[in-house]
Design a protein around this motif. Structure first.
Motif, mmCIF file in Angstrom:
data_model
loop_
_atom_site.group_PDB
_atom_site.id
_atom_site.type_symbol
_atom_site.label_atom_id
_atom_site.label_comp_id
_atom_site.label_asym_id
_atom_site.label_seq_id
_atom_site.Cartn_x
_atom_site.Cartn_y
_atom_site.Cartn_z
ATOM 1 N N VAL A 1 10.659 14.168 10.399
ATOM 2 C CA VAL A 1 9.702 13.150 10.823
ATOM 3 C C VAL A 1 9.726 11.995 9.832
ATOM 4 N N GLY A 2 9.701 12.325 8.541
ATOM 5 C CA GLY A 2 9.733 11.294 7.513
ATOM 6 C C GLY A 2 11.011 10.486 7.567
ATOM 7 N N VAL B 1 12.116 2.202 10.738
ATOM 8 C CA VAL B 1 11.507 0.979 10.230
ATOM 9 C C VAL B 1 12.560 0.125 9.520
ATOM 10 N N LEU C 1 9.132 18.863 8.884
ATOM 11 C CA LEU C 1 8.497 17.547 8.836
ATOM 12 C C LEU C 1 9.332 16.539 8.056
ATOM 13 N N PHE C 2 10.291 17.057 7.273
ATOM 14 C CA PHE C 2 11.217 16.172 6.585
ATOM 15 C C PHE C 2 11.870 15.209 7.578
ATOM 16 N N TYR D 1 6.404 12.273 3.765
ATOM 17 C CA TYR D 1 6.886 13.493 4.404
ATOM 18 C C TYR D 1 8.170 13.979 3.765
ATOM 19 N N MET D 2 9.078 13.051 3.448
ATOM 20 C CA MET D 2 10.371 13.474 2.919
ATOM 21 C C MET D 2 10.211 14.145 1.554
ATOM 22 N N LEU E 1 -2.141 -1.985 14.293
ATOM 23 C CA LEU E 1 -1.517 -0.804 13.722
ATOM 24 C C LEU E 1 -2.603 0.111 13.180
ATOM 25 N N VAL F 1 0.866 -1.171 0.000
ATOM 26 C CA VAL F 1 0.000 0.000 0.000
ATOM 27 C C VAL F 1 0.907 1.226 0.000
ATOM 28 N N GLU G 1 2.926 -4.068 6.740
ATOM 29 C CA GLU G 1 2.825 -2.986 7.716
ATOM 30 C C GLU G 1 4.068 -2.104 7.702
ATOM 31 N N ALA G 2 5.245 -2.732 7.610
ATOM 32 C CA ALA G 2 6.477 -1.932 7.596
ATOM 33 C C ALA G 2 6.522 -1.035 6.367
ATOM 34 N N LEU H 1 11.000 8.129 10.473
ATOM 35 C CA LEU H 1 10.147 6.958 10.247
ATOM 36 C C LEU H 1 10.867 5.916 9.405
ATOM 37 N N VAL H 2 11.446 6.379 8.284
ATOM 38 C CA VAL H 2 12.098 5.434 7.378
ATOM 39 C C VAL H 2 13.287 4.773 8.068
ATOM 40 N N ILE I 1 4.016 0.311 4.824
ATOM 41 C CA ILE I 1 3.122 1.466 4.987
ATOM 42 C C ILE I 1 3.813 2.537 5.813
ATOM 43 N N VAL I 2 4.445 2.124 6.911
ATOM 44 C CA VAL I 2 5.148 3.096 7.739
ATOM 45 C C VAL I 2 6.256 3.774 6.928
ATOM 46 N N ALA I 3 6.989 2.971 6.158
ATOM 47 C CA ALA I 3 8.092 3.536 5.378
ATOM 48 C C ALA I 3 7.577 4.500 4.313
ATOM 49 N N ILE J 1 4.874 6.241 4.497
ATOM 50 C CA ILE J 1 4.459 7.471 5.182
ATOM 51 C C ILE J 1 5.683 8.360 5.366
ATOM 52 N N GLY J 2 6.796 7.754 5.760
ATOM 53 C CA GLY J 2 8.040 8.505 5.903
ATOM 54 C C GLY J 2 8.445 9.133 4.590
ATOM 55 N N LEU J 3 8.328 8.351 3.523
ATOM 56 C CA LEU J 3 8.665 8.827 2.189
ATOM 57 C C LEU J 3 7.787 10.012 1.801
ATOM 58 N N MET K 1 -5.717 -0.836 8.839
ATOM 59 C CA MET K 1 -5.024 0.450 8.767
ATOM 60 C C MET K 1 -5.815 1.433 7.921
ATOM 61 N N MET L 1 2.450 7.122 16.543
ATOM 62 C CA MET L 1 3.105 5.934 15.999
ATOM 63 C C MET L 1 4.619 6.132 15.985
#
Lengths: 292, 313
Positions: free
Chosen positions: B285-286, B293, B282-283, A110-111, B55, A38, A99-100, B289-290, A102-104, A106-108, B112, B246
């Motif tokens: 934050v992203g 994970v 916010l960069f 924002y970046m 999640l 996803v 799941e991982a 996260l990456v 999706i989290v990644a 989401i990070g992408l 989710m 999260m």
């Protein structure tokens, strides 16, 4: 204007939304179908397409048509390359765990969004349409470019369909979708298929954005709505089914046009999001067809 | 022996936070009050995600339910802080229960997305009723709504103490839950749902209880945030406020009691530092996260527990 022409206008606007939506949702659907990922960053690939289109059209002087065609080629290629890199550097290392990833992504999200904010700035910038042409209907004039968007999106969707059903690449992708272990046993380079699929999905989002950017403007936050709507379309159409995606895009696009014109756009979105949640809860295979 | 060590650790944290208000400069004291409220939110998220493996991408809905549940009553009806907090707590729990009844019919990715969609619908609903909720601009709560038993929460001292009180209660409740029979069943659901079902536990009931508990924590945190800082707004219902808890939990360590606080503390100061450098903060934050994970899916305390301190709850 009386009610009839109003409805016609709403439906025509809805068609444009539906066309662009179908294109970007097809990308999301492809990625989910083949890779079971996803991609929450899908909307940002869309936004990147629009922003790159703005850069390309401002760099290339002369006729807006030439610049637009250049953007139509360059934007999906660049975005596809970025997506391929993201796949290789991040998603592959996560083993495509749902799941991982999706989290990644989401990070992408924002970046990418924040990088664009730094490099491109917070302004919304217009891109000139490749041609100026208005059709005069008895009740109102309508932009010919919008009709071109619908036709172009239809052509591109047809091309995606042909790619998936008529070519070797499509066959390999479908084989990977059905069973990645068996596909690997038959000598298919699954890693490369995944990378290609992710790039193709992102490229489709970028194409959709290049088509829409002469109507809307390029802005670093423009990825939110298409992401949400693409999700809605993909889920209602059935995750991973291209035909369902198309049908759902038509329904969502047209009803969004009509509800937004006669009621409030916010209400249209509330209803659509709740509909999606209910579909996932009570009919997880989507409204149309069997589970892909 | 272990029990004594665990209690000592958690009480020491609370004592250290109590002392902090006299030792730190005012700017950091205010920040710390904010962090403790956000940590309550993150602890709630941790109950669902860290312990039960749910999640959710929609916890902003529970936070906002608490925030508006308390805030609207104090803005429109002039309720004071204590009943507003209780109303927020209840609103968060009820919202989580309602969402859970539907969303828990799904699992994994569908769960989710369903929670994400519910939260989005909630956010849009707040915008739709703009005249009542203040919409994007939000509402500034009146002074009466910010007084607790006669103390004004707009003053630094009482505000910090109330935040600390809520945080300590939440921390000890969380510790209690984690060490209880229910907490162990929640972990069992996370680790192997099929096996737990065969042992006679109903996954739906356990998950619903976990989600409601999580909603209670989130709702309380939302109401406290509104009451303590005097503002409620639609921005707290956006997807970003589902992602932040999260992130805190992932950073501090999912399924650890102190992890959410540690994650909130570190992330708050990272964002604070980054926003001094660039508007695109916010960069970070992203990127966090990456990175988490990819390289540290267990978070800080999760890794410490695995390597050195096996007794950490």
């Amino acid at each position: 204007m009386s009610f009839g022409p109003f409805l016609l206008l709403a439906l025509m606007e809805g068609m444009v939304t539906a066309a662009v939506l179908a294109l970007s949702a097809a990308g999301l659907s492809l990625v989910f179908g083949v890779m079971r990922v996803v991609n929450v960053a899908h909307g940002e690939f869309y936004m990147l397409g629009a922003v790159i289109a703005w850069f390309v059209t401002t760099m290339i002087p002369g006729s807006p048509a030439v610049a637009f065609v250049a953007a139509l080629v360059i934007a999906p290629l660049l975005v596809g390359a970025l997506a391929a890199a993201a796949d290789g550097l991040i998603l592959k290392r996560l083993n495509y765990d749902p799941e991982a990833t999706i989290v990644a992504t989401i990070g992408l999200l924002y970046m990418i969004q924040q990088a664009v904010l730094s490099l491109y700035g917070p302004n919304a910038n217009p891109v000139a349409a490749p041609f100026e042409w208005r059709i005069q209907l008895p009740w109102f004039g309508y932009s010919g470019y919008k009709l071109f968007v619908v036709a172009a999106a239809a052509t591109l969707l047809l091309a995606v369909w042909a790619l998936m059903t008529r070519t070797k690449a499509g066959l390999v992708m479908r084989a990977t979708q059905i069973d990645r272990t068996t596909a690997r046993a038959f000598g298919i380079n699954v890693d490369r298929v995944y990378m290609g699929t992710f790039a193709l999905g992102a490229g489709l989002a970028a194409l959709a954005a290049v088509l829409i950017v002469p109507i809307q403007q390029a802005h670093y936050l423009m990825g939110g709505d298409p992401l949400l709507l693409s999700f809605i379309v993909v889920i209602i159409g059935g995750l991973g089914s291209l035909r369902g995606t198309l049908l759902a895009a038509l329904i969502i696009g047209l009803s969004d046009g009509v509800i937004s014109m006669f009621f409030s756009p916010t209400l249209a979105k509330i209803l659509a999001t709740l509909l999606v949640a209910m579909v996932l809860v009570f009919r997880p295979q989507g409204l149309f067809g069997a589970r892909a | 022996m272990t029990a004594a060590r665990i209690w000592a650790l958690h009480l020491a944290l609370i004592a250290a936070l109590f002392a902090a208000q006299y030792l730190l400069p005012p700017y950091h004291v205010t920040n710390l009050a904010r962090i403790m409220v956000l940590a309550v939110f993150a602890m709630g998220y941790n109950l669902a995600f860290g312990y039960t493996g749910l999640l959710s991408l929609g916890h902003a809905l529970f936070f906002a339910a608490g925030m508006y549940g308390g805030g609207l009553l104090s803005y429109h009806l002039g309720w004071t802080a204590l009943p507003a907090l209780i109303a927020g707590l209840a609103a968060g729990g009820m919202m989580a229960g309602a969402v859970g009844l539907l969303a828990l019919r799904t699992t994994g990715v569908s769960f989710m997305i369903v929670t994400l969609m519910f939260a989005q619908a909630g956010y849009l609903t707040i915008l739709y009723f703009g005249p009542t909720t203040g919409g994007d601009e939000g509402l500034n709560l009146p002074a009466a709504g910010r007084s607790l038993l006669g103390f004004s929460l707009s003053a630094d001292g009482p505000r910090y103490l109330v935040a600390l009180g809520l945080f300590s209660t939440a921390l000890l409740c969380c510790l209690g839950i984690a060490r209880s029979r229910l907490g162990r069943i929640m972990v069992a659901m996370r680790e192997n749902e099929e096996r737990s079902r065969m042992l006679g536990y109903n996954p739906f009931t356990v998950k619903l209880i976990a989600l409601v508990l999580s909603g209670l924590f989130s709702g309380l945190a939302g109401a406290a945030y509104g009451v303590l800082f005097g503002y409620v707004g639609a921005s707290f219902a956006t997807i970003q406020y589902s992602i932040l808890p999260m992130l805190y939990v992932l950073l501090g360590g999912a399924g650890t009691v102190i992890g959410p606080f540690l994650g909130a503390l570190l992330m708050f100061y990272l964002i604070d530092f980054a926003s001094g450098l660039t508007s695109a903060y916010l960069f970070f934050v992203g990127a966090a996260l990456v990175t988490l994970v990819l390289f540290a899916p267990k978070g800080i305390l999760g890794t410490i527990r695995e390597r050195w301190l096996g007794w950490l709850p």
